[in-house]
Scaffold this active site. Structure first.
Site, PDB file in Angstrom:
ATOM      1  N   HIS A 135      34.923  27.116  48.025  1.00  0.00           N
ATOM      2  CA  HIS A 135      34.742  28.573  47.963  1.00  0.00           C
ATOM      3  C   HIS A 135      33.290  28.907  48.290  1.00  0.00           C
ATOM      4  O   HIS A 135      32.714  28.347  49.205  1.00  0.00           O
ATOM      5  CB  HIS A 135      35.182  29.098  46.603  1.00  0.00           C
ATOM      6  CG  HIS A 135      35.502  30.552  46.639  1.00  0.00           C
ATOM      7  ND1 HIS A 135      36.701  31.035  47.136  1.00  0.00           N
ATOM      8  CD2 HIS A 135      34.777  31.632  46.297  1.00  0.00           C
ATOM      9  CE1 HIS A 135      36.691  32.351  47.084  1.00  0.00           C
ATOM     10  NE2 HIS A 135      35.527  32.734  46.572  1.00  0.00           N
ATOM     11  N   ASN A 181      35.650  29.639  53.162  1.00  0.00           N
ATOM     12  CA  ASN A 181      35.729  30.821  52.315  1.00  0.00           C
ATOM     13  C   ASN A 181      35.632  32.067  53.179  1.00  0.00           C
ATOM     14  O   ASN A 181      36.630  32.606  53.614  1.00  0.00           O
ATOM     15  CB  ASN A 181      34.638  30.793  51.242  1.00  0.00           C
ATOM     16  CG  ASN A 181      34.633  32.043  50.392  1.00  0.00           C
ATOM     17  OD1 ASN A 181      35.693  32.524  50.008  1.00  0.00           O
ATOM     18  ND2 ASN A 181      33.469  32.591  50.118  1.00  0.00           N
ATOM     19  N   GLU A 182      34.416  32.518  53.477  1.00  0.00           N
ATOM     20  CA  GLU A 182      34.192  33.701  54.311  1.00  0.00           C
ATOM     21  C   GLU A 182      33.178  33.359  55.403  1.00  0.00           C
ATOM     22  O   GLU A 182      32.036  33.824  55.360  1.00  0.00           O
ATOM     23  CB  GLU A 182      33.702  34.878  53.463  1.00  0.00           C
ATOM     24  CG  GLU A 182      34.715  35.369  52.448  1.00  0.00           C
ATOM     25  CD  GLU A 182      34.182  36.476  51.542  1.00  0.00           C
ATOM     26  OE1 GLU A 182      34.974  37.316  51.109  1.00  0.00           O
ATOM     27  OE2 GLU A 182      32.954  36.487  51.273  1.00  0.00           O
ATOM     28  N   GLU A 326      41.781  37.710  48.984  1.00  0.00           N
ATOM     29  CA  GLU A 326      41.083  38.516  47.984  1.00  0.00           C
ATOM     30  C   GLU A 326      41.329  39.987  48.300  1.00  0.00           C
ATOM     31  O   GLU A 326      41.247  40.398  49.460  1.00  0.00           O
ATOM     32  CB  GLU A 326      39.567  38.271  47.997  1.00  0.00           C
ATOM     33  CG  GLU A 326      39.123  36.864  47.694  1.00  0.00           C
ATOM     34  CD  GLU A 326      37.603  36.713  47.807  1.00  0.00           C
ATOM     35  OE1 GLU A 326      36.897  37.751  47.799  1.00  0.00           O
ATOM     36  OE2 GLU A 326      37.135  35.571  47.920  1.00  0.00           O
ATOM     37  N   TRP A 366      41.884  39.753  43.461  1.00  0.00           N
ATOM     38  CA  TRP A 366      40.635  39.149  42.995  1.00  0.00           C
ATOM     39  C   TRP A 366      40.309  39.705  41.614  1.00  0.00           C
ATOM     40  O   TRP A 366      40.164  40.914  41.443  1.00  0.00           O
ATOM     41  CB  TRP A 366      39.515  39.461  43.979  1.00  0.00           C
ATOM     42  CG  TRP A 366      38.165  38.998  43.559  1.00  0.00           C
ATOM     43  CD1 TRP A 366      37.238  39.703  42.856  1.00  0.00           C
ATOM     44  CD2 TRP A 366      37.569  37.728  43.846  1.00  0.00           C
ATOM     45  NE1 TRP A 366      36.109  38.952  42.673  1.00  0.00           N
ATOM     46  CE2 TRP A 366      36.283  37.733  43.272  1.00  0.00           C
ATOM     47  CE3 TRP A 366      38.003  36.592  44.540  1.00  0.00           C
ATOM     48  CZ2 TRP A 366      35.422  36.639  43.369  1.00  0.00           C
ATOM     49  CZ3 TRP A 366      37.146  35.516  44.634  1.00  0.00           C
ATOM     50  CH2 TRP A 366      35.875  35.547  44.050  1.00  0.00           C
TER      51      TRP A 366
END
Length: 399
Positions: A135, A181-182, A326, A366
């Site tokens: 993450h 993750n992002e 999320e 989330w």
């Protein structure tokens, strides 16, 4: 020995069903509570609790009980069960971040992987699906996209996923892996856009993730794997000019796409008014407050449908399951009209959940101890959970 910072973060999500991996139709219709578990870092209270050890071998999970004293909050079976049962969800998933080891070899601490396995096992015992991901990871990968491809970063990605995959290679389809993750989100959040070369960098790291997992064999040879779109933004992921595409995989029908959804920003994440715009305290046609300067001016119901339609056209209709990994809108204290703000959050939860489902997308809520009490597993803000459940009941998957 210097350690890489450990990130084992608890997030609490709720989803409606698992659409990937060619699940049986009756299983696909189950509502799924998605729960992520983390090493607690908040209360500091000392508790004596039952430690549960798990052994997974020959396709069977067995549990061993020992008594031990811990400091800080723990992974507890009672908490996992409480969330999945008291809020009337059926199976669930746990998403676990795992990244700890030596800087030079990227060797993950064996005890740390055992702790990750403990969280995964708790999910499986509670009839949940689990997703392991790296993450928020200190930015070693996700904050180093615009600078171009790096062999060092790629080697670390391969090393970490080889170890994680090897640890869990005998687990069945209840366990999924998510590669990033992002990627690139922080680097592009100030208005700096992606270029095709940057998106290609993301794709290379995600291909390495897929190849590393598949190479470990066992059940990883056919495990469902999740990759992230650029910055996990829908607009960037579906931008044909950027050229994002799914990795190559020798195994058919085992790849999924992940995006995140926090729109409109003014309502979901914006903490204070700025020179360029106001925060939105309210959202949706039924919740406007007459005369307020904090009513939304963009990003309402039709916008949500338009965004999810992009995902449906680019991925769902082409056979790639999509998850919103999320989504949530921040809880505010609003002197002007608190009731309307609460109703707005509930309505936003309802619409995002409903429209995700209507467009063939699996949503994950989330939650970080705001709407759910992490000590008891009970809802703090019942209206927010009711919104999710209302949207889940109203939405219909198009397959």
């Amino acid at each position: 020995m210097k350690r890489i910072q450990r990130n084992f973060l608890f997030f609490l999500f709720f989803s409606l069903m698992l659409t990937a991996c060619n699940e049986k139709e009756e299983d696909m219709e189950k509502k799924i509570a998605c729960l992520t578990i983390t090493e607690a870092t908040g209360s500091g209270e000392e508790r004596v609790t039952t430690e549960q050890k798990f052994i997974y071998e020959d396709g069977k999970l067995t549990r061993h009980i020992t008594k031990q004293t811990y400091t800080d909050r723990l992974l507890e079976g009672e908490y996992t069960h409480s969330v999945s049962s008291q809020i009337s969800y059926e199976p669930g998933k746990v998403i676990v971040t795992d990244e700890a080891g030596t800087v030079s070899t990227y060797q993950i601490d064996a005890e740390w992987l055992d702790k990750v396995a403990e969280a995964v096992n708790l999910c499986i015992l509670n009839d949940m699906y689990a997703i392991i991901n790296i993450h928020w990871d200190g930015g070693w990968l996700e904050d180093n996209i615009l600078g171009g491809y790096s062999e060092v970063i790629n080697a670390k990605q391969k090393a970490l996923w080889t170890q994680i995959a090897t640890k869990f290679k005998e687990y069945d389809e209840h366990l999924l892996f998510a590669g990033c993750n992002e990627p690139g989100m922080n680097e592009t959040s100030n208005g700096t856009g992606f270029k095709a070369a940057s998106v290609e960098t993301i794709m290379k790291y995600e291909q390495t993730f897929v190849d590393a997992v598949r190479a470990t064999g066992g059940n990883n040879a056919s495990r469902c794997l999740i990759v992230q779109g650029p910055a996990t933004r829908i607009s960037d992921t579906c931008n044909d000019g950027y050229g994002f595409s799914m990795p190559t995989d020798d195994v058919p029908n085992r790849l999924m796409l992940e995006v995140h959804f926090y729109d409109p920003y003014n309502f979901c994440l914006m903490e204070k008014d700025e020179s360029w715009g106001k925060t939105f305290w309210y959202w949706g046609e039924p919740n406007r407050v007459s005369g307020s300067e904090h009513n939304p001016i963009w990003g309402e119901e039709e916008y949500v449908k338009e965004q999810f339609q992009l995902l449906k056209i680019h991925f769902v209709d082409k056979g790639y399951p999509v998850i919103i990994g999320e989504y949530s809108a921040m809880k505010r204290t609003v002197a002007e009209n608190q009731e309307k703000h609460n109703q707005s959050r509930a309505y936003w939860n309802e619409i995002i959940t409903r429209e995700a489902k209507n467009h063939g997308i699996v949503p994950f809520y989330w939650e970080t101890n705001g709407d759910i009490n992490r000590s008891t597993g009970k809802a703090r803000e019942v209206y927010a959970i009711d919104g999710i459940m209302k949207g889940a009941a109203a939405g219909t998957y198009p397959y």
